[in-house]
Design a protein around this motif. Sequence first.
Motif, PDB file in Angstrom:
ATOM      1  N   ALA A 494       0.984  -0.983  -0.097  1.00 23.16           N
ATOM      2  CA  ALA A 494      -0.352   0.081  -0.024  1.00 23.16           C
ATOM      3  C   ALA A 494       0.789   0.938   0.442  1.00 23.16           C
ATOM      4  N   LYS A 495       1.800   1.313   0.645  1.00 24.07           N
ATOM      5  CA  LYS A 495       2.505   1.926   0.336  1.00 24.07           C
ATOM      6  C   LYS A 495       3.178   2.890  -0.736  1.00 24.07           C
ATOM      7  N   THR A 496       3.809   1.894  -1.493  1.00 27.15           N
ATOM      8  CA  THR A 496       4.763   1.593  -2.777  1.00 27.15           C
ATOM      9  C   THR A 496       3.542   2.161  -3.940  1.00 27.15           C
ATOM     10  N   ALA A 497       2.391   1.380  -3.597  1.00 24.31           N
ATOM     11  CA  ALA A 497       1.469   1.031  -4.885  1.00 24.31           C
ATOM     12  C   ALA A 497       1.851   2.753  -5.433  1.00 24.31           C
ATOM     13  N   HIS A 498       1.571   3.670  -5.427  1.00 22.89           N
ATOM     14  CA  HIS A 498       1.461   4.693  -5.737  1.00 22.89           C
ATOM     15  C   HIS A 498       2.434   4.848  -6.682  1.00 22.89           C
ATOM     16  N   SER A 499       3.663   4.137  -7.075  1.00 15.47           N
ATOM     17  CA  SER A 499       5.115   5.114  -8.185  1.00 15.47           C
ATOM     18  C   SER A 499       5.621   3.303  -8.739  1.00 15.47           C
ATOM     19  N   LEU A 500       6.707   2.997  -8.969  1.00 14.51           N
ATOM     20  CA  LEU A 500       7.324   1.767  -9.098  1.00 14.51           C
ATOM     21  C   LEU A 500       7.284   0.689  -8.286  1.00 14.51           C
ATOM     22  N   PHE A 544      -7.270   4.312  -7.245  1.00 20.79           N
ATOM     23  CA  PHE A 544      -8.421   4.570  -7.464  1.00 20.79           C
ATOM     24  C   PHE A 544      -8.853   6.514  -7.064  1.00 20.79           C
ATOM     25  N   GLY A 545      -8.699   7.127  -7.568  1.00 18.56           N
ATOM     26  CA  GLY A 545      -8.752   8.366  -7.169  1.00 18.56           C
ATOM     27  C   GLY A 545      -7.008   8.798  -6.516  1.00 18.56           C
ATOM     28  N   GLN A 546      -5.926   8.104  -6.727  1.00 28.62           N
ATOM     29  CA  GLN A 546      -4.710   8.543  -5.994  1.00 28.62           C
ATOM     30  C   GLN A 546      -3.927   8.849  -7.361  1.00 28.62           C
ATOM     31  N   PRO A 547      -3.735  10.079  -7.755  1.00 29.73           N
ATOM     32  CA  PRO A 547      -2.428  10.063  -8.619  1.00 29.73           C
ATOM     33  C   PRO A 547      -1.318   9.516  -8.624  1.00 29.73           C
ATOM     34  N   LEU A 548      -0.735   8.803  -9.011  1.00 31.89           N
ATOM     35  CA  LEU A 548       0.657   8.417  -9.857  1.00 31.89           C
ATOM     36  C   LEU A 548       1.590   9.217  -9.630  1.00 31.89           C
ATOM     37  N   ARG A 549       2.457   9.478  -8.991  1.00 30.66           N
ATOM     38  CA  ARG A 549       3.510  10.007  -9.541  1.00 30.66           C
ATOM     39  C   ARG A 549       5.213  10.095  -8.789  1.00 30.66           C
ATOM     40  N   ILE A 550       5.712   9.678 -10.332  1.00 33.01           N
ATOM     41  CA  ILE A 550       7.067   8.709 -10.495  1.00 33.01           C
ATOM     42  C   ILE A 550       8.135  10.405 -10.845  1.00 33.01           C
ATOM     43  N   GLU A 551       8.837  10.010 -10.476  1.00 31.54           N
ATOM     44  CA  GLU A 551      10.536  10.603 -10.012  1.00 31.54           C
ATOM     45  C   GLU A 551      11.587  10.679 -11.032  1.00 31.54           C
ATOM     46  N   ALA A 552      11.944  11.279 -11.870  1.00 27.84           N
ATOM     47  CA  ALA A 552      13.020  10.934 -13.082  1.00 27.84           C
ATOM     48  C   ALA A 552      14.225   9.788 -11.668  1.00 27.84           C
ATOM     49  N   GLY A 553      15.128   9.155 -12.326  1.00 25.81           N
ATOM     50  CA  GLY A 553      15.992   8.542 -11.430  1.00 25.81           C
ATOM     51  C   GLY A 553      15.502   6.983 -10.796  1.00 25.81           C
ATOM     52  N   ILE A 554      13.571   6.844 -11.295  1.00 24.23           N
ATOM     53  CA  ILE A 554      12.977   6.161  -9.706  1.00 24.23           C
ATOM     54  C   ILE A 554      13.506   4.390 -10.635  1.00 24.23           C
ATOM     55  N   ARG A 555      13.149   4.123  -9.832  1.00 23.28           N
ATOM     56  CA  ARG A 555      13.530   2.258 -10.614  1.00 23.28           C
ATOM     57  C   ARG A 555      13.223   1.729  -9.628  1.00 23.28           C
ATOM     58  N   CYS A 556      12.828   0.104 -10.180  1.00 18.45           N
ATOM     59  CA  CYS A 556      12.710  -0.906  -9.129  1.00 18.45           C
ATOM     60  C   CYS A 556      14.038  -1.994 -10.307  1.00 18.45           C
ATOM     61  N   VAL A 557      13.650  -2.455  -9.143  1.00 14.19           N
ATOM     62  CA  VAL A 557      15.772  -4.196  -9.257  1.00 14.19           C
ATOM     63  C   VAL A 557      14.318  -4.843  -8.536  1.00 14.19           C
ATOM     64  N   LEU A 558      14.874  -5.848  -9.499  1.00 13.99           N
ATOM     65  CA  LEU A 558      14.403  -7.440  -9.136  1.00 13.99           C
ATOM     66  C   LEU A 558      16.066  -8.387  -9.294  1.00 13.99           C
ATOM     67  N   ALA A 559      15.939  -8.980  -8.474  1.00 15.87           N
ATOM     68  CA  ALA A 559      17.800  -8.969  -8.487  1.00 15.87           C
ATOM     69  C   ALA A 559      18.137 -10.704  -7.815  1.00 15.87           C
ATOM     70  N   GLN A 560      19.043 -11.746  -8.479  1.00 17.98           N
ATOM     71  CA  GLN A 560      19.172 -12.744  -7.852  1.00 17.98           C
ATOM     72  C   GLN A 560      20.712 -12.560  -8.130  1.00 17.98           C
ATOM     73  N   GLU A 561      21.196 -13.591  -6.341  1.00 17.17           N
ATOM     74  CA  GLU A 561      23.006 -14.228  -6.282  1.00 17.17           C
ATOM     75  C   GLU A 561      23.077 -15.401  -7.504  1.00 17.17           C
ATOM     76  N   ILE A 562      24.364 -14.993  -7.674  1.00 13.03           N
ATOM     77  CA  ILE A 562      24.559 -16.503  -8.550  1.00 13.03           C
ATOM     78  C   ILE A 562      25.431 -17.579  -7.380  1.00 13.03           C
ATOM     79  N   ARG A 563      24.347 -18.307  -7.285  1.00 12.78           N
ATOM     80  CA  ARG A 563      25.641 -19.758  -6.100  1.00 12.78           C
ATOM     81  C   ARG A 563      26.748 -20.209  -6.878  1.00 12.78           C
ATOM     82  N   ASN A 564      27.911 -19.579  -6.229  1.00 12.81           N
ATOM     83  CA  ASN A 564      28.932 -20.337  -7.089  1.00 12.81           C
ATOM     84  C   ASN A 564      29.430 -20.291  -7.861  1.00 12.81           C
ATOM     85  N   ALA A 565      29.610 -18.854  -7.829  1.00 11.18           N
ATOM     86  CA  ALA A 565      30.153 -18.082  -9.536  1.00 11.18           C
ATOM     87  C   ALA A 565      31.311 -18.608  -9.439  1.00 11.18           C
ATOM     88  N   ARG A 566      31.970 -18.349 -11.203  1.00 11.12           N
ATOM     89  CA  ARG A 566      32.794 -19.060 -11.664  1.00 11.12           C
ATOM     90  C   ARG A 566      33.479 -17.866 -11.898  1.00 11.12           C
TER      91      ARG A 566
END
Length: 699
Positions: A494-500, A544-566
């Motif tokens: 609910a806190k992040t629903a107004h942006s990315l 619904f009824g609330q504005p979406l406001r997204i500032e410049a440079g805002i990003r969302c990151v989905l990441a996962q560590e590589i297991r046993n990286a070589r």
Amino acid sequence: MTPGQALSAELPRLSGDLGTTFGNAKNVIFLWLQGGPPQHETFDPKPDAPVDIRGPFKPIATNVPGIRYCELLPRTARHADKLAVIRSLSTRDDNHDVSGYWLLTGYPYGPGSARQIKPTDWPYFGSIVKMLKPSQKLPALTSVWIPDAMRLNDNVTPAGQTAGFLGKQWEPERFVGDPALPSYQIEGLGLNRDVSTVRIDRRRDLVSQLDRSFARGRRSEALQTWDRLSIQAFDLVTSGKARAAFDLSKENDKTRDRYGRYTWGQSCLLARRLIEAGVRLVHVNWAREPGDSAVDNPMWDTHAQNADRLQDALCPMFDVSFDALLNDLAERGLLAETLVVVVGEFGRTPRINKLGGRDHWGHVFSMALAGAGIRGGQVIGASDRNGAYPITEPIRGGDLTATIFHLLGIDPSGMFRDKAGQPHPITKGEPLAVALGTGPATASRCEPGGDVAFVPPYDSSLLFDTGFDTRLPLVSLARPTREKGWRADPIWSAKTAHSLAIRKDARSVVLGYGLDCPKRGQDSSNRAEGSWRAGGIQESCPLFGQPLRIEAGIRCVLAQEIRNARGGQYTFALEAMGEASSEDEFVNGFLANFTCRLILFRFRNTNKDPREAIELAAREFQPEFGKAGRFSLDRFLGSRGGGVNFSIGNGLGVAVVVEKKTPGQLTFPTNEPHHGAIRIRSVKLDFSAVPRDENNTLA
């Protein structure tokens, strides 16, 4: 007297347990954990030390009251009644080559470096076994080394693993190859198809005729050696015993799975088969993984990411295979006549370094003994509260080799002759009398602790979660954690629903804005993943009824560590599609204002926050509205040449990033809901290591 005869023909006069255990072992399986396993995370945990010394793991109870191992060895803990663990082993040397030399020969090296094999080196203990205690069933395979030689970085083969000044006739037989591969086979252990046994018999008769003619004159030692080796060679290729022993296809799938379908596991299984066939000594070397030749934590040499390497790869492989080996030997009645040794060339530093690793440490470390003549259920020696130095009498490399010789029935205080006839002491150490006996040190037993689910069987996949169909929730990037799987920021709420934001559904994950509003662009198979209606407004939407406001440079990151990286070639690929309230919004709202990127990165610090990571490679991509497409990033990470390691550092990872690229604030009107995002259904990470340079072989 030939070099193959001990100078003392009498058995040593030993008393007590030494006397009753002399010659108890018919065979030896020597498990060499190359690189140097940490004492803290194996057999000598230090729970009362500061966290930067004890590490993140806890001790667990074994099946012997009062004895505790690290929780990374839950299966091994069930066998504590069979193990004599030494916690005061010491070489006082922090070099792979020099410290390893002492343990493998029983003699300290010095002065200087042992990185170069020399003809004057002291013989590997297996060469002395080959000379003084040849196998009765397979004399040509008395001492066998699998699945590879000991190799340092740059493919250097250090001293301590050859027959040295004894000469090449006493070299252990090395069989290089991965027994986990379907194509694994050993050349030269059988007859060629075009050579019949009749032809072999004729050749043997011809050799016998030549021998009789030579017998009229004086036969040199070289000719006697040639006779012995030729007889062994004929027997080796005609009997079929050795060829059958190396044929792992004769084992059922359940047994092979029990040991683990990887190099170490199948090598341990092969060791059991070779012992059954009559091999006296099998040395199982922890071989380098593909890509290990160009990283800063190869094998057990965990200069970086000690905890992750141990939990994801090293301990799962060792714990599963060691458990299988001990159970298998016991079930077949072989453990009572087979000595099993577990040791590496040294331990690791008490204090964890800035890369989350432990460095070389030869001042004190641990080893374990089991099987023939070993009094299990005990711990011998002790290190200080930090696992830094011994507080009891140190055990040296010569004591280990003396114990092995003693149990095999070779007098460790005896002598042997070199090629020139000069006498040499077999070893300078003494057998570990306290470790020897015909029964366990205590009859007391208790329920072992630990959770095998915490150390599941080794999984070679590079990513823990690739299909989003697991029940694992997204983990926030806001806090340091060792939890595995996908980490995201910001996670939809609910806190992040107004942006990315990022939201995980039943079989996919969505990155974008308006994630709880009507969605178009999904095919019918995905309708259950997000609510949408053709046309109209979903009035239950919290936006619904609330504005979406997204500032410049805002990003969302989905990441996962590589297991046993070589180090090697990586291909990071995903299947993704665009979705939005309408196709027009996706094109003119989402794609016009946001960029989507695939990233390969290195963590900047031990907090492992992908938002602060160092990008190693990146690629932009643009999915189509309502149509799934494949996007990939290819990049080589590592060193193609010798002498330079690729830094794994604090670890590698992959990420998908959606970021606002246009300047200023992006505001959507409140009279209707807006939604624009990419939906990722699956990801894949492929890896290919640089082939090892095989030109550097043992001298």
